[in-house]
Design a protein around this motif. Sequence first.
Motif, PDB file in Angstrom:
ATOM      1  N   ASN A   1      -3.921   1.868  -3.191  1.00  0.00           N
ATOM      2  CA  ASN A   1      -4.637   1.451  -1.981  1.00  0.00           C
ATOM      3  C   ASN A   1      -5.999   0.880  -2.317  1.00  0.00           C
ATOM      4  OD1 ASN A   1      -3.026   2.267   0.495  1.00  0.00           O
ATOM      5  ND2 ASN A   1      -3.033   4.216  -0.618  1.00  0.00           N
TER       6      ASN A   1
ATOM      7  N   THR B   1       0.825  -1.199   0.000  1.00  0.00           N
ATOM      8  CA  THR B   1       0.000   0.000   0.000  1.00  0.00           C
ATOM      9  C   THR B   1       0.863   1.255   0.000  1.00  0.00           C
ATOM     10  OG1 THR B   1      -0.111  -0.004   2.410  1.00  0.00           O
ATOM     11  CG2 THR B   1      -1.855  -1.177   1.234  1.00  0.00           C
TER      12      THR B   1
ATOM     13  N   ASP C   1       0.076   6.982   4.056  1.00  0.00           N
ATOM     14  CA  ASP C   1      -0.729   8.185   4.230  1.00  0.00           C
ATOM     15  C   ASP C   1       0.059   9.459   3.961  1.00  0.00           C
ATOM     16  OD1 ASP C   1      -2.781   6.530   4.916  1.00  0.00           O
ATOM     17  OD2 ASP C   1      -2.737   6.975   7.072  1.00  0.00           O
TER      18      ASP C   1
ATOM     19  N   TYR D   1      -9.173   7.318   1.495  1.00  0.00           N
ATOM     20  CA  TYR D   1      -9.504   7.036   0.094  1.00  0.00           C
ATOM     21  C   TYR D   1     -10.532   8.048  -0.456  1.00  0.00           C
ATOM     22  CZ  TYR D   1     -10.063   4.269  -4.131  1.00  0.00           C
ATOM     23  OH  TYR D   1     -10.057   3.852  -5.432  1.00  0.00           O
TER      24      TYR D   1
ATOM     25  N   ALA E   1      -9.135   2.121   2.433  1.00  0.00           N
ATOM     26  CA  ALA E   1      -8.069   2.914   3.053  1.00  0.00           C
ATOM     27  C   ALA E   1      -8.656   4.159   3.725  1.00  0.00           C
ATOM     28  CB  ALA E   1      -7.038   3.325   2.005  1.00  0.00           C
ATOM     29  N   GLU E   2      -8.007   4.605   4.794  1.00  0.00           N
ATOM     30  CA  GLU E   2      -8.528   5.680   5.637  1.00  0.00           C
ATOM     31  C   GLU E   2      -8.838   6.954   4.853  1.00  0.00           C
ATOM     32  OE1 GLU E   2      -9.685   7.843   9.006  1.00  0.00           O
ATOM     33  OE2 GLU E   2      -9.386   5.684   8.712  1.00  0.00           O
TER      34      GLU E   2
END
Length: 475
Positions: free
Chosen positions: A35, A3, A6, A42, A39-40
């Motif tokens: 990702n 991945t 962030d 996205y 994903a947080e």
Amino acid sequence: METVPDSVFEDGVKAFDAGDYRVAAEAFWHFLSGNEQTAEHYEWSEYYLARSFLRIGVNHAGVEYLYNVAKERKRPELLPEALRDIEKIRDLLPYDDELVDTDLLRSGDFGALPPDVKSFVEYQQGRLDLLDGRPAWAERHFDRLSRTSDDEQRVQRSALRAKLAQALAGLKSTHAQDTKVKRDTRVAAQKALEEIAASKIDDFKVKNDAKRVLAEVLFERKEFDAALKVYNSIEVPFLSEEEANLFLEKAWARYYKGDARGALGILLTLDAPSYRKYFKPERFVLKALAYKTLCHYAAAKASAREFLRRYGSSLEEVRRSRDPLTDPVVRTAAVQRKKPKRIYAFLDSLQRERDQVDRFSDEFGLATHLARIYDLKIAEVNRELDRVVKEEGIKVATELLDYEEQARLVDYEVSLEVFRRLKKGRGKKVVDQEAPVPLGSRQVYYRFDGEYWNDELHDYRYRIDNRCFGEELFE
């Protein structure tokens, strides 16, 4: 699958805030392509990517990602902002109406929204329900808008648009056999149009549209002076096709109120080179009718036959060919129609945006991804444009044949009137004469020499004697 961290998203936000939208877009695409959708960040990346594209001017790609955010609704806090951006795009730019209107707004259940966004959605869904033949569903949306007490400008603007849509739907429902209920509906619709036209809400387009429809309603009711007053208040771009249409509508109103000279003055304006490119064959029929009203029979026949000379080769091609678009006049007129013009504007914007794709880095596949989006959409819109232009071409050809029939009928009627006048009019007084040009007047009269000046186009006056005799020979 490895991945993307962030920190790539955070770098994209920093670049966006710094105004470096191309670098930001590449960072957000890197994050998205590396990702899973769980994903947080996205959805935030999709939203920021859409805004980056819009800032750069790659608008269709921006709309695609705003659509993703609004359709999936995984981040409720992003939904109002995405819909606000979509509303701005719809108002200001060519856009993909199938993606936005059909796939997103028509069937979307967006839940609780701020008043301004809710009003936009309610209006659009009501409008689309009307187009789909579901007036009862549309009324539910519009009624909720009409009951709003929110004085926010955008909310009131949506309510005004809904009111116009309801008035138009009411008028459309009265086109069949006349009844008291339908007359009452038309009266209510006319009142609504008058209220919209006089509204203090800042929505120029809606008020202008309301005025145009109101003028047409007054024209149908034979209230020609009132119709002309409304027509004169409509604002359109100078030297545009919209202005040419407005001139023609005003000319018909003047003709039917008995002002043949006024109609001829407006038609003289439409002969100016700036308007000559627009497809307006009915003006020759109207000119012939106006001359006939004043008993200028040679001029009336010449105007009717001018139509036949102007469009003779096109009429011949329409009759000869199965495809009306083989004639350049018909094809140009078809492309000028409202729906093809809108599709062509969208196609033109797609092609210009496609030229910008190569400026993006393809390190993480963004340029390839954008090229695929634009190439597929351009091919799709080209197919749609061809289909719509063919439909409009058939309509243009049909109109041309109808106006040919009218021109020939006027030519024939003029011939009959000549013999009728010779038989009945001998020795009678001439009525409705023009007053002579005054000597020493404060007004200056200039003879028209065929040279047009743009600043004079709204001010031509047609001086012509009425050659009809005193008895009432003509309706």
